[in-house]
Scaffold this active site. Structure first.
Site, PDB file in Angstrom:
ATOM      1  N   SER A 328       0.798  -1.232   0.000  1.00  0.00           N
ATOM      2  CA  SER A 328       0.000   0.000   0.000  1.00  0.00           C
ATOM      3  C   SER A 328       0.827   1.277   0.000  1.00  0.00           C
ATOM      4  CB  SER A 328      -0.936   0.002   1.209  1.00  0.00           C
ATOM      5  OG  SER A 328      -1.889  -1.038   1.106  1.00  0.00           O
ATOM      6  N   THR A 329       2.145   1.180   0.112  1.00  0.00           N
ATOM      7  CA  THR A 329       2.957   2.393  -0.016  1.00  0.00           C
ATOM      8  C   THR A 329       2.846   2.974  -1.422  1.00  0.00           C
ATOM      9  OG1 THR A 329       4.940   1.101  -0.573  1.00  0.00           O
ATOM     10  CG2 THR A 329       4.611   1.664   1.749  1.00  0.00           C
TER      11      THR A 329
END
Length: 645
Positions: A328-329
């Site tokens: 999710s970065t």
């Protein structure tokens, strides 16, 4: 009656014969003398200079002098690589005679290993027979004493003083500063033999390798008179001093580096702290690491085998070659791509029900919680890490536009940092898959690429570079480690000229602000809520949790013994949010989630950075108040409190 007559000698005939023979002998002698005279003239007159030089070469020995290797400091003058005095055994082959027999006898006095002999034979190839070749490095005082007593028995062997490399902070900087090692065959093929006359070591990894030309210096020489045994007689006849290598000041802060390593608590992973305004690396830590001092004078087979066989791979430079799934970065970058490409507005919403379906397909792509998050806009999607929002966005974008825009942040290629051996990661694209697997691209692969899964691979440095570009409002800088160079001990360090920034990859400032608001929400009330408590600056961040699941036997591939810590977990952040001065990424190879494992490490890094930054801001404020441009510049280039160059 016997005859009484005797033959009558013809004296005149014999005399004439004698005269002819005498004349012939005389002419031969004259011819020999003439030939000898011609030869003497040729040797003494015609080739006088050549033989005079060769005679002097037997009497006068030219000995190369290795230059002192340049030192390496952090940005504040903390010594990271130094030269220390040591002694070595040096053998001159033409004086030593039978080398195998010599090594056998010498080994009874001073231990000589197979590795020592192998390296000696290798280095001997680049030397002349009258030049000394190192056999054993870094002798102990006891070994020196034993050899000195038996020196008479070993012609051509000497104890020679030299400078050896030492790394005071050991493993802390091994993956960044690197180490030097003995020159080997590969080195001989690429090095200038004349420039490395008398030199036994060369940079192998890290800064030591990349800046070898700056650090090495230029060799000198001295002429010394020797006797028939080639032993020096008196003082040197002439001497040209070697030119030392340049001293390098890195961008890294040793204090911050130490705090970053301590924050990991021994857990495997990597962290990078970078200044978004310039691309200066403030800290680079890969855990676990190793002691670079082991390699300087030749690592033993046992030590090397232990490093190779260690399950946590200490020799792997995770910073440059560690392969991490970003998870999710990636969502802030994907959100920005949707805004910049005109596919979304910040106010647009998506309904998260817990599952997402590609039209016409029955496979469900899930959110993190059952039932979903309801209707969310961009800010909420980033803050709460809502997968459905990014599934939908990536599918609308398509893989071609997706990879085209994300590539502007440097994904899928090396960053260009001043280190050797950097990997490029993988940016999912139609072309990459065709080249790698010779297969077409499928919509489902686009969907999971939108949440940083699938074929995605990033290195910690690559992710840090992309985050720094995002933090700097889309203006990229090439990350770098060299900050200043000192060309003489009596000269101050000179700051390197800053590279001109490239154009921003963000076309609309409002898009950046919308993504920033979402990342601020992550720390304020989202997946990393509470992380900024007590911190004086607003922090913008994003968590990442990437599942590592085997496709062959349905078992977790995590190195962790705990089934709970079965993910790669990451966290990225920068601060102060509106005008960032530091960007940090943390990647752990095993953990529960980015919020619970990686984010606390990032906070410790920021806490260690904060005091110096506050002092710097105070100094800049004082300089600005005095309205003296020179003082303002001086305050900008100095790191507070630790004596920056």
């Amino acid at each position: 009656m016997p005859s009484s007559f005797k033959p009558i000698k013809e004296s005149r005939h014999e005399y004439a014969l004698f005269r002819r023979r005498a004349l012939a002998g005389f002419l031969i002698i004259v011819a020999c003398l003439a030939a000898l005279a011609v030869r003497f003239h040729f040797l003494q007159v015609v080739r006088h200079e050549e033989f005079s030089t060769r005679s002097d070469a037997n009497r006068v020995l030219t000995r190369p002098l290795a230059p002192a290797r340049g030192l390496i400091y952090d940005r504040n003058g903390v010594l990271l690589a130094e030269n220390v005095a040591a002694f070595r055994l040096e053998v001159t082959p033409e004086q030593a005679g039978d080398l195998p027999a010599l090594f056998d006898r010498l080994g009874r006095i001073v231990p000589i290993g197979e590795d020592d002999v192998t390296r000696f034979n290798l280095l001997r190839k680049s030397k002349r027979s009258y030049q000394g070749v190192p056999l054993r490095l870094k002798l102990s005082e006891e070994e020196i004493a034993k050899f000195s007593i038996n020196r008479w028995a070993f012609p051509g062997v000497e104890v020679v003083p030299y400078l050896t490399r030492s790394y005071p902070l050991g493993a802390e900087f091994a993956h960044t500063v690197g180490y030097v090692g003995r020159i080997d065959n590969d080195d001989l093929a690429r090095l200038d033999k004349d420039n490395y006359a008398g030199t036994t070591h060369v940079g192998k990894t890290g800064v030591e390798r990349f800046y070898e030309d700056r650090l090495h210096g230029e060799p000198g020489y001295e002429k010394i008179e020797v006797n028939a045994d080639h032993r020096p007689i008196g003082e040197p006849l002439a001497r040209v001093a070697p030119k030392p290598g340049e001293n390098l000041y890195l961008t890294i802060d040793a204090h911050l580096q130490e705090a970053t390593e301590a924050a990991f608590g021994g857990r495997a992973g990597a962290a990078v702290a970078i200044d978004p305004r310039s691309g200066e690396i403030l800290a680079m830590v890969g855990v676990p690491s190793y002691d670079p001092n082991l390699f300087v004078n030749g690592i033993s087979k046992a030590d090397y085998a232990a490093l190779l066989e260690a399950p946590n791979k200490p020799l792997l430079n995770r910073l440059l070659r560690g392969n991490y799934t970003p998870g999710s970065t990636m969502k802030p970058f994907v959100a920005l791509a949707g805004l910049e490409l005109g596919l979304r507005k910040p106010s647009d919403t998506v309904l998260s029900t817990g599952e997402f379906f590609i039209p016409g397909q029955s496979r469900a792509y899930r959110d993190d919680i059952r039932g979903g998050f309801g209707r969310v806009d961009l800010q909420q999607a980033i803050a709460r890490s809502v997968n459905t929002y990014f599934y939908s966005l990536a599918l609308d974008m398509g893989i071609d536009r997706f990879s085209g825009y994300l590539g502007k942040f440097g994904f899928g290629k090396p960053t260009g940092i001043d280190l050797v051996g950097e990997g490029g990661g993988v940016l999912p694209s139609r072309e990459w898959k065709r080249a790698r697997y010779n297969q077409p691209w499928f919509p489902g692969e686009t969907v999971i690429a939108g949440i940083g899964q699938g074929y995605w691979v990033v290195t910690p440095l690559q992710l840090a570079n992309a985050l720094a570009t995002l933090a700097n409002r889309g203006v990229p800088h090439v990350p770098h480690l060299l900050r200043a160079v000192q060309t003489g001990i009596d000269r101050p360090p000179e700051l390197l000229d800053k590279a001109q920034p490239l154009p921003s990859v963000i076309q609309k400032p409002g898009d950046w602000q919308a993504v920033l608001d979402g990342m601020i929400g992550v720390v304020a009330a989202g997946t990393a809520r509470g992380l900024g408590n007590g911190f004086p600056y607003v922090i913008a961040g994003k968590t990442g949790t990437a599942e590592r699941f085997s496709r062959t036997d349905d078992t977790w591939t995590s190195i962790s013994a705990s089934p709970i810590e079965r993910h790669q977990v990451l966290f990225e952040c920068f601060t102060p949010a509106e005008s960032p001065r530091i960007a940090v990424i943390v990647a752990l190879e095993a953990g529960r989630s980015g919020a619970s494992d990686a984010a606390p490490i990032a906070r410790k890094i920021l806490d260690a950075w904060l005091p110096g930054d506050q002092e710097q801001q105070a100094r800049l404020g004082a300089a600005a108040a005095s309205a003296t441009p020179t003082s303002a510049v001086a305050a900008e280039v100095r790191r507070p409190g630790r004596g920056a160059p």
